[in-house]
Design an enzyme around this catalytic site. Structure first.
Site, PDB file in Angstrom:
ATOM      1  N   GLU A  39       0.835  -1.200   0.000  1.00  0.00           N
ATOM      2  CA  GLU A  39       0.000   0.000   0.000  1.00  0.00           C
ATOM      3  C   GLU A  39       0.878   1.262   0.000  1.00  0.00           C
ATOM      4  O   GLU A  39       1.829   1.364   0.786  1.00  0.00           O
ATOM      5  CB  GLU A  39      -0.880  -0.036   1.252  1.00  0.00           C
ATOM      6  CG  GLU A  39      -1.852   1.091   1.413  1.00  0.00           C
ATOM      7  CD  GLU A  39      -2.713   0.934   2.662  1.00  0.00           C
ATOM      8  OE1 GLU A  39      -3.702   1.673   2.795  1.00  0.00           O
ATOM      9  OE2 GLU A  39      -2.390   0.059   3.503  1.00  0.00           O
TER      10      GLU A  39
ATOM     11  N   LYS B 149      -9.435   2.321  -2.150  1.00  0.00           N
ATOM     12  CA  LYS B 149      -9.630   1.704  -0.838  1.00  0.00           C
ATOM     13  C   LYS B 149     -11.026   2.049  -0.336  1.00  0.00           C
ATOM     14  O   LYS B 149     -11.437   3.217  -0.349  1.00  0.00           O
ATOM     15  CB  LYS B 149      -8.563   2.200   0.134  1.00  0.00           C
ATOM     16  CG  LYS B 149      -8.537   1.458   1.473  1.00  0.00           C
ATOM     17  CD  LYS B 149      -7.299   1.845   2.277  1.00  0.00           C
ATOM     18  CE  LYS B 149      -7.172   1.036   3.560  1.00  0.00           C
ATOM     19  NZ  LYS B 149      -5.936   1.351   4.294  1.00  0.00           N
TER      20      LYS B 149
ATOM     21  N   CYS C 291      -5.446  -3.310   2.119  1.00  0.00           N
ATOM     22  CA  CYS C 291      -5.223  -3.428   3.561  1.00  0.00           C
ATOM     23  C   CYS C 291      -6.506  -3.615   4.376  1.00  0.00           C
ATOM     24  O   CYS C 291      -7.066  -4.687   4.432  1.00  0.00           O
ATOM     25  CB  CYS C 291      -4.428  -2.224   4.071  1.00  0.00           C
ATOM     26  SG  CYS C 291      -3.664  -2.539   5.699  1.00  0.00           S
TER      27      CYS C 291
END
Length: 641
Positions: free
Chosen positions: A46, A115, A170
């Site tokens: 990330e 994300k 993540c």
């Protein structure tokens, strides 16, 4: 990517916080290394273009512009490198800053996956700098080109069936409803995760179980690349810990606190096979996600992942011990229920001194203990005939006595000889009639004793024999409850060894060890110099090979050519290729031709994921033709596929 295998890499590069030029250089160097290792899907952490721990530096225009330049450079660097790469970067869209995973292929940015869930608790404060991604994907202008932007983008390689890849970032996988769920339901077979998960006590084991669990739940491959050394340690430490998993199993993982790459091959065909079989894996009713094509060359992947030669037997000793105890308990509990339900007063076991009848007797003793029944009501019957050796006869007798069973000896040579006269068979003709007459006579004996004693006959045959049809129809093929019916031969051996290792009776232990050392044989032909003349594995092939074939044939639906390929890896140095081919050909022929024996199997407990019960796991016609499977195998030997 032949046979559905695609090589994947999860990479943690060396970085410097906010040094885009250095980071870009390191990412490109790792792309080269991944290409040299044949990786087709390469995943980086990330925000690795800048470093995850830039904090409020993400509000500086200069850093964001440099990140954009770095992303363009990395994208251009993928030109001609035959891979799909995912790189974490900060990107501005309509004046807002987003945390994205950029998909790069052949010099182009194919899409920017946003994300969905931004952590804003504890040590995380992403909402201070970033916006949550949009609910749905759309196209944006990025450097004058239209590029897909948003969650759950699907990247599809048209040249390989089912090769659909999607990304999440993540925290997405830690959330209650990860974006990968929808992506998998719309066809994504591989999920990648660009991550920056810091290290705290116990987090690594949870992280591993989380990735394994998600890959199991979604029946997918999962490539997890995590931030590592080089990130700021002002308040937290990042340790890498890259993971490549497939359907609940970790294929490869990196050491923590050590930057680098991990590689393995994800089996896309295996994933698709699992999804087809699993009726609770429900594809989405509507296909709404954006699909973007990418291209990599379809070629034979060099395999590095492990294929255990004994897939039914856990390699780790502690797990093997737990598995053996659990299987014995399942077998015993199944028999306990059947005895209680039928109000049987006894159990009859034909005991030969071989592995299968030994296991059946051990299981019966365990069931009687659970019922509180006297083991004297277990009637162990030894039936010596033309092929019986002193060794197996002695072991059968000693074992029965030490287990507290009632031993009966019923010699059958006279009965079989009379039967030969009745049907006009020359007793010097040692053909299949000679052998099967003995097996059927033994079955008649124990069935009738069961009638005498108000009992039931306990079957001894194992799953490997049933797969090959290595059983006499209406002979050892038949019983009133088959306790070993879903236990493969390689596992039978370990169950008997486990019992021997853990039993307190030294004499019984020695008998069981000798049984384990005795060649597998039906003992239906006269001995030579007092020793077993008929060895099963000389006739039908090594059971460790057949169990390997059976596992991958039924558990994952592999075609014979693919089984042949992985068997050569698994048994390298043990069996020559031509031997593997010979017995795999035998397996395919016998598996199809002998289905009629399995179509009328007695009841028996299922203990593992592979079973042959016609009422449960294998609904197969008795007259199915093996031609397609044999042609596939023949083509593999001639390297036509």
């Amino acid at each position: 990517m032949k046979d559905g295998f695609i090589k994947a890499a999860a990479v943690t590069p060396d970085i410097r916080v906010a040094d885009v030029a250095f980071n870009t250089e390191q990412i490109c160097a790792n792309i080269d290394r991944a290409a040299e290792n044949g990786a087709k899907i390469v995943v980086f952490p990330e925000l690795c273009i800048t470093g995850y721990t830039c904090g409020d530096l993400f509000t500086q225009d200069i850093l964001i512009e440099k990140a954009k330049e770095g992303l363009r450079r990395v994208a251009a660097y993928t030109k001609g490198r035959d891979m799909l790469a995912f790189v974490g970067a900060p990107v501005t869209v309509d004046g807002e800053l987003y945390n994205v995973a950029a998909a790069l292929n052949d010099g182009k940015i194919l899409g920017l996956t946003t994300k969905t869930f931004l952590p804003n608790y504890g040590e995380f404060y992403e909402m201070r700098q970033f916006c949550e991604g949009p609910a749905h994907a759309r196209e944006i202008l990025f450097d004058g080109e239209k590029i897909p932007f948003g969650p759950q983008l699907l990247f599809e390689e048209a040249g390989m069936e089912g090769m659909v890849v999607s990304a999440e970032i993540c925290e997405d996988v830690w959330s209650a409803v990860p974006p990968s769920i929808r992506a998998a339901r719309e066809g994504a077979a591989i999920i990648v995760n660009c991550s920056a998960s810091d290290e705290t006590i116990g987090k690594a084991s949870y992280r591993k179980s989380l990735i394994e669990g998600q890959s199991a739940r979604l029946l997918c491959g999962y490539i997890y690349a995590n931030a590592g050394e080089g990130e700021s340690t002002t308040d937290v430490v990042f340790g890498g810990h890259n993971i490549i998993a497939e359907n609940g199993i970790t294929l490869a993982f990196g050491k923590r606190f050590e930057n680098g790459s991990v590689y393995s091959e994800i089996d896309v065909k295996r994933i698709l096979s699992e999804r087809r079989k699993n009726t609770t894996f429900q594809p989405a009713d509507e296909r709404t996600l954006m699909r973007i094509p990418f291209h990599v060359n379809v070629e034979k992947t060099t395999l590095t992942r492990a294929f255990p030669s004994l897939p039914f037997v856990p390699g780790e000793p502690g797990e093997r011990t737990r598995r053996c105890e659990e299987i014995l308990l399942i077998q015993a509990m199944g028999l306990k229920k059947r005895i209680a339900h039928t109000h049987a007063k006894s159990a009859v076991v034909g005991i030969s001194g071989g592995l299968d009848s030994t296991l059946a007797l051990l299981v019966t003793a365990k069931a009687f203990d659970a019922l509180g029944m006297d083991r004297k009501r277990i009637i162990a019957v030894t039936m010596p005939c033309f092929g019986t050796t002193d060794r197996t006869y002695g072991n059968a007798c000693r074992m029965s006595e030490k287990l507290g069973a009632s031993l009966r000896e019923v010699p059958i040579a006279e009965s079989v000889t009379q039967h030969f006269k009745d049907i006009g068979h020359d007793e010097n003709d040692h053909s299949v009639t000679y052998e099967n007459a003995q097996a059927r006579e033994r079955t008649q004996v124990i069935m009738d004793i069961a009638n005498q004693e108000n009992g039931m006959v306990i079957g001894t045959g194992d799953m490997s024999e049933l797969a090959l049809g290595w059983a006499t129809y209406n002979g050892d093929h038949m019983s009133m409850y088959g306790v070993n019916a879903s236990v493969p031969k390689t596992l039978v051996r370990h169950l008997v060894r486990y019992y021997a290792d853990t039993c307190e009776d030294g004499t019984l232990r020695e008998v069981l060890y000798d049984v384990l050392d005795t060649p597998v044989s039906p003992e239906l032909l006269p001995p030579k110099d007092g020793k077993i003349a008929q060895k099963t594995e000389d006739l039908v092939g090594p059971y460790e090979l057949h169990d390997f074939f059976l596992y991958y044939f039924l558990r994952f639906g592999y075609e014979p050519a693919k089984i042949y390929r992985i068997a050569k890896y698994a048994f390298a140095g043990e069996y020559k290729d031509e031997i593997i081919y010979k017995w795999l050909y035998t397996f395919c022929k016998r598996f199809f031709s002998q289905q009629f024996k399995r179509s009328c199997l007695p009841d028996g407990p299922k203990v593992g994921t592979v079973a042959l019960s016609p009422r449960g796991d294998l609904r197969m016609p008795s007259d199915a033709c093996a031609a397609v499977w044999l042609e596939n195998l023949e083509a593999a030997r001639e390297e036509k596929i």
